[in-house]
Design a protein around this motif. Structure first.
Motif, mmCIF file in Angstrom:
data_model
loop_
_atom_site.group_PDB
_atom_site.id
_atom_site.type_symbol
_atom_site.label_atom_id
_atom_site.label_comp_id
_atom_site.label_asym_id
_atom_site.label_seq_id
_atom_site.Cartn_x
_atom_site.Cartn_y
_atom_site.Cartn_z
ATOM 1 N N SER A 1 0.767 -1.223 0.153
ATOM 2 C CA SER A 1 -0.098 0.003 -0.116
ATOM 3 C C SER A 1 0.982 1.179 0.123
ATOM 4 C CB SER A 1 -0.866 -0.003 1.324
ATOM 5 O OG SER A 1 -1.669 -1.220 1.227
ATOM 6 N N ILE A 2 0.454 2.186 -0.689
ATOM 7 C CA ILE A 2 1.240 3.617 -0.726
ATOM 8 C C ILE A 2 -0.002 4.637 -0.804
ATOM 9 C CG2 ILE A 2 3.117 2.916 -1.836
ATOM 10 C CD1 ILE A 2 2.208 3.593 -4.496
ATOM 11 N N GLY A 3 0.352 5.795 -0.166
ATOM 12 C CA GLY A 3 -0.688 6.889 0.013
ATOM 13 C C GLY A 3 0.140 8.077 0.390
ATOM 14 N N ILE A 4 -0.747 9.156 0.153
ATOM 15 C CA ILE A 4 -0.483 10.480 0.499
ATOM 16 C C ILE A 4 -1.237 10.829 1.740
ATOM 17 C CG2 ILE A 4 -0.480 13.043 0.051
ATOM 18 C CD1 ILE A 4 -0.522 11.801 -3.221
ATOM 19 N N LEU B 1 -7.877 15.459 11.676
ATOM 20 C CA LEU B 1 -8.697 15.024 10.544
ATOM 21 C C LEU B 1 -7.748 14.874 9.351
ATOM 22 C CD1 LEU B 1 -11.445 13.889 9.056
ATOM 23 C CD2 LEU B 1 -11.740 16.281 8.564
ATOM 24 N N ARG B 2 -7.873 13.334 8.991
ATOM 25 C CA ARG B 2 -6.796 12.945 7.952
ATOM 26 C C ARG B 2 -7.553 12.434 6.759
ATOM 27 N NH1 ARG B 2 -1.744 12.139 10.102
ATOM 28 N NH2 ARG B 2 -1.353 10.176 9.191
ATOM 29 N N PHE B 3 -6.931 12.690 5.593
ATOM 30 C CA PHE B 3 -7.360 12.083 4.304
ATOM 31 C C PHE B 3 -6.155 11.858 3.666
ATOM 32 C CE2 PHE B 3 -7.914 12.900 -0.540
ATOM 33 C CZ PHE B 3 -8.970 11.912 -0.712
ATOM 34 N N LEU B 4 -6.337 10.233 3.379
ATOM 35 C CA LEU B 4 -5.072 9.695 2.759
ATOM 36 C C LEU B 4 -5.202 8.816 1.474
ATOM 37 C CD1 LEU B 4 -5.424 8.983 5.956
ATOM 38 C CD2 LEU B 4 -3.197 8.282 5.761
ATOM 39 N N ALA C 1 -10.168 6.058 -0.972
ATOM 40 C CA ALA C 1 -10.185 7.158 -0.112
ATOM 41 C C ALA C 1 -10.538 7.113 1.159
ATOM 42 C CB ALA C 1 -11.344 8.031 -0.969
ATOM 43 N N PRO C 2 -9.643 7.042 2.077
ATOM 44 C CA PRO C 2 -9.634 6.879 3.634
ATOM 45 C C PRO C 2 -9.745 8.385 4.038
ATOM 46 C CG PRO C 2 -7.859 5.792 2.822
ATOM 47 C CD PRO C 2 -8.118 6.616 1.704
ATOM 48 N N PHE C 3 -10.864 8.357 5.159
ATOM 49 C CA PHE C 3 -10.952 9.445 5.951
ATOM 50 C C PHE C 3 -10.952 8.944 7.433
ATOM 51 C CE2 PHE C 3 -12.870 11.039 2.134
ATOM 52 C CZ PHE C 3 -12.479 12.386 2.080
ATOM 53 N N GLU C 4 -9.955 9.602 8.248
ATOM 54 C CA GLU C 4 -10.249 9.078 9.526
ATOM 55 C C GLU C 4 -9.739 10.270 10.527
ATOM 56 O OE1 GLU C 4 -6.887 6.328 8.578
ATOM 57 O OE2 GLU C 4 -5.373 7.890 9.364
ATOM 58 N N LEU C 5 -9.954 9.959 11.923
ATOM 59 C CA LEU C 5 -9.777 10.874 12.896
ATOM 60 C C LEU C 5 -8.750 10.302 13.682
ATOM 61 C CD1 LEU C 5 -13.546 11.780 13.969
ATOM 62 C CD2 LEU C 5 -11.790 13.295 12.892
ATOM 63 N N THR D 1 -13.142 3.991 4.599
ATOM 64 C CA THR D 1 -12.432 3.873 3.589
ATOM 65 C C THR D 1 -13.250 3.652 2.329
ATOM 66 O OG1 THR D 1 -10.333 3.538 4.438
ATOM 67 C CG2 THR D 1 -10.657 2.974 2.117
ATOM 68 N N TYR D 2 -13.558 4.239 1.387
ATOM 69 C CA TYR D 2 -14.236 3.709 -0.011
ATOM 70 C C TYR D 2 -13.104 3.228 -0.819
ATOM 71 C CZ TYR D 2 -16.082 3.970 -4.600
ATOM 72 O OH TYR D 2 -16.606 3.771 -5.695
#
Length: 234
Positions: A76-79, A91-94, A130-134, A153-154
């Motif tokens: 897995s790789i992401g920003i 709040l994080r978007f990855l 498209a993960p959103f997390e607290l 995560t979608y």
């Protein structure tokens, strides 16, 4: 999940040794957590699996006798995009790319030979996520602090074969939604922050496509589950 346990051990060793190395007598990146927004990236190893629920009475399902799964590691790789909400909450978007492979072994009657055998089905996935997390953080202790994550995560599978008409393919819906929980540690170095973490995820969307094949006829539902071990650099 022997492979997964080895990665857990390795990640804990990395976490412990990195934390010890960061304790150099000075407080690194003193004002880092006061920034309203910051960015980074992560790399990791994932272990995707299925949570399979069979029909309540499979004795009434023709030619189907059972199923088992086999897990292989993927990457897995992401920003990382991080927004500061408060002293202890971000709040994080990855946005991420995930490559993984799963195997299913169905104990069934082969529709072509009529012989009972274990039939292998390989599911290769290339997921855009498209993960959103607290992120809930503890107080900083010198150059490290612990945190926990919770979010959703979608996922969309670019390699999905859901529209192919082939009885030898176990087809899944290309879209999925999961809820995620994780734990990790922020380690502050002189010029960057390193964060080893472990995250689990559980899909709550049934991915089964009722195509009339024997493997699908014995299943009530198919959900994603798995783990991610990663290093985040910010």
């Amino acid at each position: 999940m022997l492979k997964a346990s080895k990665f857990i051990t390795l990640l804990l060793l990395v976490l412990g040794s990195s934390s010890a190395f960061a304790q150099n007598g000075t407080k690194n990146l003193r004002l880092y957590d006061q920034r309203p927004v910051h960015f980074g990236f992560y790399v990791g190893v994932n272990f995707y699996d299925f949570q399979l629920r069979m029909k309540e009475d499979i004795s009434k399902v023709p030619d189907f006798f059972g199923v088992r799964t086999e897990v292989s590691p993927g990457y897995s790789i992401g920003i990382v995009s991080d927004l500061r909400l408060s002293h202890h909450l971000n709040l994080r978007f990855l946005p991420s790319f995930v490559n993984t492979e799963r195997k299913l072994y169905f104990d069934m009657i082969d529709p072509y030979s009529g012989i009972r055998s274990e039939q292998e089905r390989i599911i290769e996935s290339s997921l855009v996520q498209a993960p959103f997390e607290l992120k809930f953080k503890t107080e900083r202790i010198h150059n490290h602090r612990w945190y926990v994550l919770a979010g959703f995560t979608y996922s969309f599978d670019l390699a999905s074969k859901e529209k192919l008409e082939d009885d030898l393919i176990f087809k899944l819906n290309s879209s999925d939604l999961s809820y995620d929980f994780g734990i990790g540690m922020d380690i502050y170095f002189e010029y960057f922050k390193l964060s080893p973490q472990i995250k689990g995820f559980w899909g709550f969307q049934d991915l089964t496509i009722p195509d009339g094949t024997v493997p699908v006829s014995g299943l009530e539902s198919t959900h994603t589950r798995g783990m991610l071990f990663c290093l985040t650099f910010e």
